[in-house]
Design a protein around this motif. Structure first.
Motif, PDB file in Angstrom:
ATOM      1  N   ALA A  50       0.847  -1.198   0.000  1.00 25.86           N
ATOM      2  CA  ALA A  50       0.000   0.000   0.000  1.00 25.86           C
ATOM      3  C   ALA A  50       0.877   1.240   0.000  1.00 25.86           C
ATOM      4  CB  ALA A  50      -0.927  -0.004   1.206  1.00 25.86           C
ATOM      5  N   ARG A  51       0.597   2.164  -0.906  1.00 30.14           N
ATOM      6  CA  ARG A  51       1.430   3.360  -0.997  1.00 30.14           C
ATOM      7  C   ARG A  51       1.257   4.271   0.211  1.00 30.14           C
ATOM      8  NH1 ARG A  51       2.186   7.818  -5.886  1.00 30.14           N
ATOM      9  NH2 ARG A  51       3.207   9.375  -4.577  1.00 30.14           N
ATOM     10  N   PHE A  52       0.019   4.374   0.694  1.00 32.29           N
ATOM     11  CA  PHE A  52      -0.267   5.299   1.791  1.00 32.29           C
ATOM     12  C   PHE A  52      -0.653   4.537   3.049  1.00 32.29           C
ATOM     13  CE2 PHE A  52      -0.932   7.733  -2.059  1.00 32.29           C
ATOM     14  CZ  PHE A  52      -0.308   8.937  -1.779  1.00 32.29           C
ATOM     15  N   GLU A  53      -0.290   5.128   4.164  1.00 28.51           N
ATOM     16  CA  GLU A  53      -0.601   4.566   5.481  1.00 28.51           C
ATOM     17  C   GLU A  53      -1.257   5.668   6.305  1.00 28.51           C
ATOM     18  OE1 GLU A  53       2.266   4.208   9.240  1.00 28.51           O
ATOM     19  OE2 GLU A  53       2.753   2.767   7.644  1.00 28.51           O
ATOM     20  N   ALA A  54      -2.378   5.353   6.933  1.00 33.53           N
ATOM     21  CA  ALA A  54      -3.096   6.353   7.721  1.00 33.53           C
ATOM     22  C   ALA A  54      -3.518   5.765   9.050  1.00 33.53           C
ATOM     23  CB  ALA A  54      -4.319   6.859   6.963  1.00 33.53           C
ATOM     24  N   THR A  55      -3.508   6.601  10.071  1.00 36.17           N
ATOM     25  CA  THR A  55      -3.980   6.202  11.382  1.00 36.17           C
ATOM     26  C   THR A  55      -4.456   7.442  12.111  1.00 36.17           C
ATOM     27  OG1 THR A  55      -3.447   4.970  13.404  1.00 36.17           O
ATOM     28  CG2 THR A  55      -1.748   6.442  12.541  1.00 36.17           C
ATOM     29  N   ALA A  56      -5.058   7.240  13.291  1.00 34.25           N
ATOM     30  CA  ALA A  56      -5.578   8.374  14.047  1.00 34.25           C
ATOM     31  C   ALA A  56      -5.600   8.044  15.525  1.00 34.25           C
ATOM     32  CB  ALA A  56      -6.978   8.753  13.572  1.00 34.25           C
ATOM     33  N   ALA A  57      -5.515   9.098  16.319  1.00 35.68           N
ATOM     34  CA  ALA A  57      -5.677   8.992  17.771  1.00 35.68           C
ATOM     35  C   ALA A  57      -6.927   9.745  18.160  1.00 35.68           C
ATOM     36  CB  ALA A  57      -4.461   9.569  18.491  1.00 35.68           C
ATOM     37  N   MET A  58      -7.841   9.041  18.837  1.00 36.83           N
ATOM     38  CA  MET A  58      -9.100   9.642  19.234  1.00 36.83           C
ATOM     39  C   MET A  58      -9.011  10.161  20.660  1.00 36.83           C
ATOM     40  SD  MET A  58     -10.970   9.294  16.570  1.00 36.83           S
ATOM     41  CE  MET A  58     -12.516   9.815  17.322  1.00 36.83           C
ATOM     42  N   GLY A  59      -9.444  11.405  20.861  1.00 39.91           N
ATOM     43  CA  GLY A  59      -9.551  11.965  22.189  1.00 39.91           C
ATOM     44  C   GLY A  59     -10.998  12.291  22.493  1.00 39.91           C
ATOM     45  N   SER A  60     -11.232  13.090  23.494  1.00 40.78           N
ATOM     46  CA  SER A  60     -12.589  13.509  23.839  1.00 40.78           C
ATOM     47  C   SER A  60     -13.008  14.623  22.882  1.00 40.78           C
ATOM     48  CB  SER A  60     -12.638  13.995  25.284  1.00 40.78           C
ATOM     49  OG  SER A  60     -13.933  14.462  25.603  1.00 40.78           O
ATOM     50  N   GLY A  61     -13.820  14.268  21.885  1.00 36.01           N
ATOM     51  CA  GLY A  61     -14.270  15.247  20.903  1.00 36.01           C
ATOM     52  C   GLY A  61     -13.195  15.666  19.928  1.00 36.01           C
ATOM     53  N   SER A  62     -12.161  14.861  19.759  1.00 41.61           N
ATOM     54  CA  SER A  62     -11.102  15.226  18.816  1.00 41.61           C
ATOM     55  C   SER A  62     -10.550  13.990  18.118  1.00 41.61           C
ATOM     56  CB  SER A  62      -9.960  15.957  19.533  1.00 41.61           C
ATOM     57  OG  SER A  62      -9.246  15.071  20.377  1.00 41.61           O
ATOM     58  N   LEU A  63      -9.976  14.211  16.965  1.00 48.56           N
ATOM     59  CA  LEU A  63      -9.290  13.175  16.193  1.00 48.56           C
ATOM     60  C   LEU A  63      -8.025  13.792  15.615  1.00 48.56           C
ATOM     61  CD1 LEU A  63     -10.794  10.743  13.532  1.00 48.56           C
ATOM     62  CD2 LEU A  63      -8.802  12.135  12.989  1.00 48.56           C
ATOM     63  N   THR A  64      -6.873  13.188  15.930  1.00 47.27           N
ATOM     64  CA  THR A  64      -5.612  13.606  15.323  1.00 47.27           C
ATOM     65  C   THR A  64      -5.207  12.551  14.308  1.00 47.27           C
ATOM     66  OG1 THR A  64      -4.920  14.796  17.309  1.00 47.27           O
ATOM     67  CG2 THR A  64      -3.201  14.211  15.726  1.00 47.27           C
ATOM     68  N   GLY A  65      -5.294  12.909  13.051  1.00 55.56           N
ATOM     69  CA  GLY A  65      -5.046  11.968  11.974  1.00 55.56           C
ATOM     70  C   GLY A  65      -3.678  12.168  11.347  1.00 55.56           C
ATOM     71  N   ARG A  66      -3.069  11.067  10.932  1.00 53.57           N
ATOM     72  CA  ARG A  66      -1.758  11.099  10.281  1.00 53.57           C
ATOM     73  C   ARG A  66      -1.810  10.260   9.021  1.00 53.57           C
ATOM     74  NH1 ARG A  66       2.288   8.443  13.420  1.00 53.57           N
ATOM     75  NH2 ARG A  66       3.884   9.818  12.541  1.00 53.57           N
ATOM     76  N   ILE A  67      -1.167  10.723   7.974  1.00 54.59           N
ATOM     77  CA  ILE A  67      -1.073   9.964   6.742  1.00 54.59           C
ATOM     78  C   ILE A  67       0.354  10.069   6.205  1.00 54.59           C
ATOM     79  CG2 ILE A  67      -2.044  11.920   5.444  1.00 54.59           C
ATOM     80  CD1 ILE A  67      -3.034   9.840   3.382  1.00 54.59           C
ATOM     81  N   ILE A  68       0.888   8.937   5.779  1.00 55.62           N
ATOM     82  CA  ILE A  68       2.257   8.847   5.280  1.00 55.62           C
ATOM     83  C   ILE A  68       2.228   8.323   3.849  1.00 55.62           C
ATOM     84  CG2 ILE A  68       4.482   7.673   5.541  1.00 55.62           C
ATOM     85  CD1 ILE A  68       3.901   7.494   8.540  1.00 55.62           C
ATOM     86  N   ASP A  69       2.996   8.975   2.980  1.00 51.40           N
ATOM     87  CA  ASP A  69       3.253   8.455   1.640  1.00 51.40           C
ATOM     88  C   ASP A  69       4.545   7.659   1.729  1.00 51.40           C
ATOM     89  OD1 ASP A  69       3.867   7.914  -0.986  1.00 51.40           O
ATOM     90  OD2 ASP A  69       3.399   9.928  -1.721  1.00 51.40           O
ATOM     91  N   ARG A  70       4.445   6.353   1.620  1.00 52.22           N
ATOM     92  CA  ARG A  70       5.601   5.492   1.818  1.00 52.22           C
ATOM     93  C   ARG A  70       6.658   5.641   0.730  1.00 52.22           C
ATOM     94  NH1 ARG A  70       1.904   0.249   3.587  1.00 52.22           N
ATOM     95  NH2 ARG A  70       1.843   0.712   5.841  1.00 52.22           N
ATOM     96  N   ARG A  71       6.303   6.305  -0.356  1.00 44.19           N
ATOM     97  CA  ARG A  71       7.271   6.527  -1.432  1.00 44.19           C
ATOM     98  C   ARG A  71       7.995   7.865  -1.304  1.00 44.19           C
ATOM     99  NH1 ARG A  71       3.841   4.650  -6.821  1.00 44.19           N
ATOM    100  NH2 ARG A  71       3.144   2.621  -6.020  1.00 44.19           N
ATOM    101  N   GLN A  72       7.576   8.675  -0.344  1.00 41.98           N
ATOM    102  CA  GLN A  72       8.157   9.998  -0.170  1.00 41.98           C
ATOM    103  C   GLN A  72       8.868  10.076   1.173  1.00 41.98           C
ATOM    104  OE1 GLN A  72       7.843  12.604  -2.531  1.00 41.98           O
ATOM    105  NE2 GLN A  72       6.982  10.997  -3.826  1.00 41.98           N
ATOM    106  N   LYS A  73      10.033  10.704   1.186  1.00 44.10           N
ATOM    107  CA  LYS A  73      10.735  10.935   2.433  1.00 44.10           C
ATOM    108  C   LYS A  73      10.204  12.209   3.084  1.00 44.10           C
ATOM    109  CE  LYS A  73      15.059   8.612   1.162  1.00 44.10           C
ATOM    110  NZ  LYS A  73      16.526   8.758   1.014  1.00 44.10           N
ATOM    111  N   GLY A  74      10.173  12.193   4.382  1.00 43.99           N
ATOM    112  CA  GLY A  74       9.693  13.374   5.079  1.00 43.99           C
ATOM    113  C   GLY A  74       8.666  13.007   6.130  1.00 43.99           C
TER     114      GLY A  74
END
Length: 364
Positions: A50-74
């Motif tokens: 899979a080229r992209f990887e995504a996940t999230a951390a759920m808080g009280s009324g919040s979502l912090t989402g992260r997405i990584i392009d595995r083909r790109q550095k950074g």
């Protein structure tokens, strides 16, 4: 960080959804997963391919989402959303869609539509995933032609609750409605101008049905078309300079474009004997419409730059309405609502638990 654009034309982009943390993580992940699949652009998968990887951390009324392009550095793209769970999950899904495909997501959109589930044509709204269905009218009459304002706060629609077709506007936050066009004869098919100050609509107060412009709050209408035909279904260009509508002035129902200042209309040659229900795309480049072919309606697409028309469906479809990205459409067929990718022509059902649905209109 800068992202390389992935042009999605035929195949789908692979995205791996890692587990979301927090007590509501599993529920939010299920919403995001369904949203991504619904785009018809993304395949939710697992594994290193899979080229992209995504996940999230759920808080009280919040979502912090992260997405990584595995083909790109950074570093990964990361953003925090706050609000109710469904809204923030939809917002994260739209972020993933944009980052992974270069196409704007539409998971936060809503759809207004008509359903005869009660035996009468009533006005409803729902989230574009079919959840949060709300009935706005209980008139035991005919409601038709819902259209959103561009700020998403108002809905214009046609109702026969007085015994005649009049145009009403619903203020969604207060759930109030007012009758804004109730001239003698037909008052129908109102559409908001891009600045939400003017309605284009069909009135027959002076004879045959013509396209008029009038203030949203009501007032004196200005006649735009002048012929002996039936002129209906106005839809504004996104710059507010032109209006596409249908007319049978040449014998059969066809699409015409006229300046919002008036003047001579020009016909759009679709190659079909009957073309109706136009909807101008938000990017201004295309007009979706319904084409009647061999007794059945199909969804058509008119490209304004090339002046060419193509068919997007072969199994039937009416009442096309663009999503905000000018690529996906929602349409009705056989009493159900569907989503259509206008590039790949893939279709996904939008089940909402109601029968006999028609005339969808997607919020901006």
């Amino acid at each position: 960080m800068s992202w390389s654009q992935v042009e999605v034309t035929g195949g789908k982009v692979d995205v791996e959804l890692l587990p979301f943390s927090g007590p509501e993580g599993a529920r939010a992940q299920a919403i995001v997963r369904a949203d991504l699949i619904r785009t018809l652009l993304i395949q939710v998968t697992s594994g290193a391919h899979a080229r992209f990887e995504a996940t999230a951390a759920m808080g009280s009324g919040s979502l912090t989402g992260r997405i990584i392009d595995r083909r790109q550095k950074g570093p990964p793209a990361e953003r925090t959303f706050t609000g109710d769970l469904r809204t923030i999950a939809h917002q994260f899904a739209d972020m993933i869609t944009q980052q992974a495909t270069g196409v704007s997501g539409f998971a936060t959109s809503r759809v207004a539509f008509i359903s005869q589930d009660t035996g009468f044509k009533e006005l409803y709204i729902m989230d574009i995933d079919g959840a949060n269905v709300q009935r706005l009218t209980a008139d035991r009459s005919i409601s038709a032609h819902p259209r959103w304002s561009h700020d998403g706060a108002l809905l214009a629609y046609t109702s026969y609750r007085s015994g005649y077709p009049d145009v009403y506007i619903v203020k969604l936050e207060k759930r109030t409605r007012s009758r804004v066009a109730f001239f003698p004869g037909i008052n129908s098919g109102a559409a908001f101008s891009p600045d939400d100050l003017t309605l284009a609509l069909t009135l027959s107060k002076d004879g045959n049905p013509e396209i008029y412009l009038m203030p949203v709050e009501g007032g004196s209408p200005r006649q735009l078309t002048h012929n002996r035909a039936t002129n209906t279904s106005p839809s504004w260009s996104p710059d507010g300079k032109e209006i596409v509508y249908t007319s049978d002035e040449r014998g059969s129902v066809q699409l015409f474009v006229i300046s919002a200042q008036g003047g001579s209309p020009r016909r759009l040659l679709t190659g079909n004997a009957y073309s109706s229900e136009p909807d101008w795309s938000p990017d201004g480049k295309k007009i979706a419409y319904a084409a009647r072919i061999a007794g059945e309606f199909q969804i058509g697409l008119y490209d304004l730059a090339s002046s060419t028309a193509t068919l997007l469906t072969s199994g039937g479809g009416q009442d096309p309405s663009w999503t905000r990205n000018s690529r996906h459409l929602v349409f009705a067929h056989g009493g159900s609502l569907y989503l259509l990718d206008s590039v790949t022509k893939q279709i996904a059902a939008l089940p909402n638990g109601l029968s006999r649905c028609s005339e969808p209109s997607v919020s901006p």
